[in-house]
Scaffold this motif. Sequence first.
Motif, short mmCIF file in Angstrom:
data_model
loop_
_atom_site.label_atom_id
_atom_site.label_comp_id
_atom_site.label_asym_id
_atom_site.label_seq_id
_atom_site.Cartn_x
_atom_site.Cartn_y
_atom_site.Cartn_z
N GLN A 1 0.81 -1.21 0.00
CA GLN A 1 0.00 0.00 0.00
C GLN A 1 0.85 1.27 0.00
N MET A 2 2.14 1.12 0.13
CA MET A 2 3.04 2.27 0.18
C MET A 2 3.34 2.79 -1.22
N SER A 3 3.42 4.09 -1.33
CA SER A 3 3.86 4.71 -2.57
C SER A 3 5.39 4.70 -2.59
N PRO A 4 6.01 4.92 -3.76
CA PRO A 4 7.48 4.99 -3.81
C PRO A 4 8.04 6.03 -2.84
N ASP A 5 7.36 7.18 -2.71
CA ASP A 5 7.85 8.21 -1.79
C ASP A 5 7.77 7.75 -0.34
N GLU A 6 6.70 7.04 0.00
CA GLU A 6 6.55 6.54 1.37
C GLU A 6 7.61 5.48 1.68
N LYS A 7 7.90 4.63 0.69
CA LYS A 7 8.94 3.62 0.89
C LYS A 7 10.30 4.29 1.09
N TYR A 8 10.58 5.29 0.28
CA TYR A 8 11.87 5.97 0.39
C TYR A 8 12.00 6.66 1.75
N THR A 9 10.92 7.25 2.22
CA THR A 9 10.93 7.92 3.52
C THR A 9 11.23 6.92 4.63
#
Length: 410
Positions: free
Chosen positions: A4-12
């Motif tokens: 459910q994570m977006s690429p930005d959320e994963k990177y964060t």
Amino acid sequence: MAAQMSPDEKYTLITRGLQEVLGGDQIKAILEANERPLRLYWGTAPTGRPHCGYFVPMVKLAEFLRADVEVTVLLADIHAFLDNLKAPIELVRHRVEFYSRVVRTMLESLGVSTEKLRFVTGSSYQLTPEYSMDTYRLAAHVTEHDAKKAGAEVVKQVDSALLSGLLYPGMQALDEEYLGCDAQFGGVDQRKIFTFAEKYMPTLGYKKRAHLMNPMVPGLAGGKMSSSDPNSKIDVLDDAKTVKKKIGAAFCAPGEVEGNGVLAFVKNVLFPVYALRSQSSGESQEGFYINRPAQYGGPISFPTYEALEEAYASQSLTPMDLKSGVTDEINKLLKPIQESYVADKEWQEIAERAYPVEGGKAKKDKKKKDKGSRYPGGGAEKKAEQTEEEKKEVRGSVEEAMENLNVGQQ
């Protein structure tokens, strides 16, 4: 949750709490392409007994897994031997097993599944003809100055440096290629090796990887917490009495925040563990709790590290109270690990082989007193004869140890 994570959320999540990131754009590109998971490795050389500072990388490994990163744990046995003989080669195999048990159990104690972790022993590929040839190829490009500089913060520094210490950084760089990773994770003390890899890997036709660095946990007496320095650390198998003694003796000046190893432990270990457990369980943590006696103000808790630091800096919180709370929290962290150890006879046997003791103290080679060449029977010929015998003994022990590592089967 990772799905459910977006690429930005994963990177964060991947970069949260890190001190420095090199090559962040490379990581973002892989996450945004969403064609495959990011591949990362963390390596540890099995030398001295693992300490509580290992909770710092363990928390990050847990967060990497939550972000759907493919994580490889490298048990760098050859590196352990190369680092100024920190780990005698005949003990390395047992220490690899010991470290593997510790890492798995530490993660499980934090509620992290180890099923998706890949464990690799360095000698399983570092002794192959291909790897050896790449080591020689790299040696043809690297200067002595760059090799020594790269290992300055990691390899033990001595007056007469061994050649093995110069091989260490190059092998760590090659590991990135042979483990098939996109990024390498380690402490900020590894930075010079990481930049060394970024400079030299392309000279062999290999791509430059990203590098993630977590802050180092200061030792109890200042400096870096190290597995090879018993006075700077708390072993994961130290009992409650030993923990209390070590924390009690730790440097912790009233009102001083800088260089305070006890306070740094709360910041870099305890609060990240609280956050991880809160994310895993969905329940909020009360923060850092001190069970202070009523006559001294009663129990007190700090919901954030900043609140704790402010109280300590203003001296409304005493070193005694801080140490008391840290002692209790460390013992809580270590309890499930030690219970697993006590219940596992095989693990105990591995520990005895990895860290043999004699008469309650670690074995040490007894040095024969050099009486010089003037005592009867101590002439130059006798000394030369002893030297040749010692050489034969060393050659035999090394050959036997390498056989134990199954070198011939690699």
